[in-house]
Design a protein around this motif. Structure first.
Motif, mmCIF file in Angstrom:
data_model
loop_
_atom_site.group_PDB
_atom_site.id
_atom_site.type_symbol
_atom_site.label_atom_id
_atom_site.label_comp_id
_atom_site.label_asym_id
_atom_site.label_seq_id
_atom_site.Cartn_x
_atom_site.Cartn_y
_atom_site.Cartn_z
ATOM 1 N N HIS A 47 0.996 -1.237 -0.066
ATOM 2 C CA HIS A 47 0.067 0.000 -0.045
ATOM 3 C C HIS A 47 0.906 1.297 -0.048
ATOM 4 N N CYS A 48 0.793 2.249 -1.118
ATOM 5 C CA CYS A 48 1.785 3.179 -1.230
ATOM 6 C C CYS A 48 1.204 4.420 -1.269
ATOM 7 N N HIS A 49 1.879 5.503 -0.575
ATOM 8 C CA HIS A 49 1.846 6.969 -0.700
ATOM 9 C C HIS A 49 3.248 7.261 -1.336
ATOM 10 N N VAL A 50 3.084 8.667 -1.812
ATOM 11 C CA VAL A 50 4.538 9.071 -2.104
ATOM 12 C C VAL A 50 4.643 10.526 -1.226
ATOM 13 N N ARG A 51 5.647 11.038 -1.208
ATOM 14 C CA ARG A 51 5.966 12.077 -0.314
ATOM 15 C C ARG A 51 7.052 13.043 -1.188
ATOM 16 N N ASN A 52 6.923 14.266 -0.763
ATOM 17 C CA ASN A 52 7.936 15.484 -1.358
ATOM 18 C C ASN A 52 9.147 15.223 -0.578
ATOM 19 N N ASP A 53 10.196 16.051 -1.013
ATOM 20 C CA ASP A 53 11.385 15.801 -0.199
ATOM 21 C C ASP A 53 11.536 16.382 1.138
ATOM 22 N N ASP A 54 10.623 17.243 1.488
ATOM 23 C CA ASP A 54 10.431 17.962 2.789
ATOM 24 C C ASP A 54 9.445 16.856 3.778
ATOM 25 N N GLN A 55 9.160 15.603 3.069
ATOM 26 C CA GLN A 55 8.197 14.646 3.836
ATOM 27 C C GLN A 55 6.976 14.912 3.843
ATOM 28 N N THR A 56 6.454 16.001 3.197
ATOM 29 C CA THR A 56 5.043 16.246 3.202
ATOM 30 C C THR A 56 4.437 15.435 2.123
ATOM 31 N N PRO A 57 3.105 15.011 2.264
ATOM 32 C CA PRO A 57 2.428 14.232 1.496
ATOM 33 C C PRO A 57 2.285 14.724 -0.126
ATOM 34 N N SER A 58 2.568 13.722 -1.046
ATOM 35 C CA SER A 58 2.336 14.362 -2.454
ATOM 36 C C SER A 58 1.467 13.426 -3.015
ATOM 37 N N SER A 59 0.639 13.943 -4.321
ATOM 38 C CA SER A 59 0.161 13.057 -5.188
ATOM 39 C C SER A 59 0.542 13.380 -6.451
ATOM 40 N N ASP A 60 1.873 13.645 -6.689
ATOM 41 C CA ASP A 60 2.562 13.791 -7.867
ATOM 42 C C ASP A 60 2.553 12.409 -8.674
ATOM 43 N N VAL A 80 0.563 -4.095 -6.274
ATOM 44 C CA VAL A 80 0.684 -2.639 -5.940
ATOM 45 C C VAL A 80 -0.534 -1.926 -5.721
ATOM 46 N N GLN A 81 -0.825 -1.363 -4.663
ATOM 47 C CA GLN A 81 -2.018 -0.822 -4.315
ATOM 48 C C GLN A 81 -1.710 0.625 -3.988
ATOM 49 N N LEU A 82 -2.076 1.784 -4.964
ATOM 50 C CA LEU A 82 -1.756 3.034 -4.595
ATOM 51 C C LEU A 82 -2.778 3.839 -3.665
ATOM 52 N N SER A 83 -2.629 4.689 -2.880
ATOM 53 C CA SER A 83 -3.485 5.339 -2.395
ATOM 54 C C SER A 83 -3.882 6.654 -2.686
ATOM 55 N N THR A 84 -5.372 6.728 -2.463
ATOM 56 C CA THR A 84 -6.231 7.945 -3.129
ATOM 57 C C THR A 84 -6.693 8.893 -1.935
ATOM 58 N N GLY A 85 -6.091 8.619 -0.687
ATOM 59 C CA GLY A 85 -6.389 9.289 0.526
ATOM 60 C C GLY A 85 -6.369 10.688 0.591
ATOM 61 N N GLY A 86 -7.046 11.241 1.361
ATOM 62 C CA GLY A 86 -7.129 12.754 1.495
ATOM 63 C C GLY A 86 -6.379 13.490 1.891
ATOM 64 N N ARG A 87 -5.107 12.912 2.357
ATOM 65 C CA ARG A 87 -4.230 13.818 2.986
ATOM 66 C C ARG A 87 -2.812 14.245 1.797
ATOM 67 N N SER A 88 -3.164 13.315 0.754
ATOM 68 C CA SER A 88 -2.088 13.818 -0.282
ATOM 69 C C SER A 88 -2.736 14.627 -1.343
ATOM 70 N N GLY A 89 -3.828 15.131 -1.660
ATOM 71 C CA GLY A 89 -4.326 15.958 -2.479
ATOM 72 C C GLY A 89 -5.865 16.205 -2.097
ATOM 73 N N ALA A 90 -6.351 17.151 -3.003
ATOM 74 C CA ALA A 90 -7.919 17.426 -2.789
ATOM 75 C C ALA A 90 -8.473 17.046 -3.965
#
Length: 276
Positions: A47-60, A80-90
């Motif tokens: 289950h995967c999220h991605v992050r920015n270099d400053d460790q904040t959430p990203s949806s890039d 591979v399961q990608l997250s569509t969670g709400g902390r990474s974008g709007a």
């Protein structure tokens, strides 16, 4: 029991930082390395999220592209399961990676409280995400933070908006949402079996509840989730040294309850996914 148990590893999430545990993988390269070790330890879903270099959430989407390529190369066969969670974008930004056609993606079908905010999932956004998953052949993992979410997932399936059989994850232990309560957990299972007899389910506990939900799920014949996204400790005094260490703990519980750990081939068959 002889039914194989699928172990999902939630490798990063949106919240844990290096300050909480240096083992939390932040960069794409760190995530690939951590996932490979977890895969070798017995996890078959990442289950995967991605992050920015400053460790904040990203949806890039570009970061998701690199992560997918790396996982497919170093963890062949792993789901591979990608997250569509709400902390990474709007809004629809949350589904921007679905055209990449991952095996799976998380889908929250309703709103609920989180520790410091409302986790908002409007009916319009849920319908759009579900439509995109159907369009690109992505199997949703329903994240049920509340009993109503189980009912809503079944309703969406009956309307043809979600492809059956469902895969539902019971998330327990999030502050201000559903606590890790055993009678409630048992009722979740009973309700899902009654409404969607062909559905598969998984249990996920947050923080100190992770081990508890691992054991409840494995003992009850379901699947389970572990990983540093949900919990950065082995116990009150010990940080988890890796995602793999948390997977190994779940594997030990499978041995205790005489549940074989699902191979990636078995996991794909159970979840009706292609063998790639």
């Amino acid at each position: 029991m002889s039914n194989p148990c699928i172990i999902c590893v939630a490798i990063t999430g949106s919240l844990p930082r290096k300050e909480n545990n240096p083992a939390v993988p932040i960069t794409v390269e760190e995530q690939i390395e951590s996932t490979q070790a977890a895969f070798e330890a017995g996890a078959t879903i990442a289950h995967c999220h991605v992050r920015n270099d400053d460790q904040t959430p990203s949806s890039d989407p570009e970061k998701f592209v690199r992560l997918l390529e790396g996982l497919n190369k170093h963890c062949p066969g792993m789901i591979v399961q990608l997250s569509t969670g709400g902390r990474s974008g709007a809004g629809e930004e949350r589904g921007g990676m679905l055209p990449l056609r991952p095996d799976m993606a998380s889908l929250s079908v309703g709103s609920n409280n989180f520790p410091n905010r409302v986790y908002e999932n409007s009916p319009q956004l849920v319908d759009w995400l579900a439509e995109e998953m159907l369009k690109y052949g992505v199997k949703p993992e329903i994240e049920a933070f509340d009993l109503s979410h189980i009912h809503q997932a079944v309703n969406l399936s009956r309307q043809g908006k979600l492809k059956a059989p469902l895969y539902v994850q019971f998330v327990m232990g999030v502050k201000n949402a559903m606590p890790a309560d055993k009678p409630t957990f048992d009722f979740y299972i009973e309700t899902l079996k009654r409404l969607a007899p062909d559905a598969q389910w998984c249990g996920a506990g947050v923080g100190s509840n992770q081990l508890k939900l691992n054991e409840w799920s494995i003992a009850a014949g379901g699947h389970t989730r572990t990983g540093l996204e949900d919990n950065v400790r082995l116990d009150r005094d010990t940080l988890a040294p890796s995602n793999a260490a948390l997977v190994e703990r779940a594997v030990a519980l499978c041995e205790k309850y005489e549940r074989p750990v699902a191979t990636w081939q078995q996991a794909r068959k159970i979840l009706d996914l292609s063998m790639t």
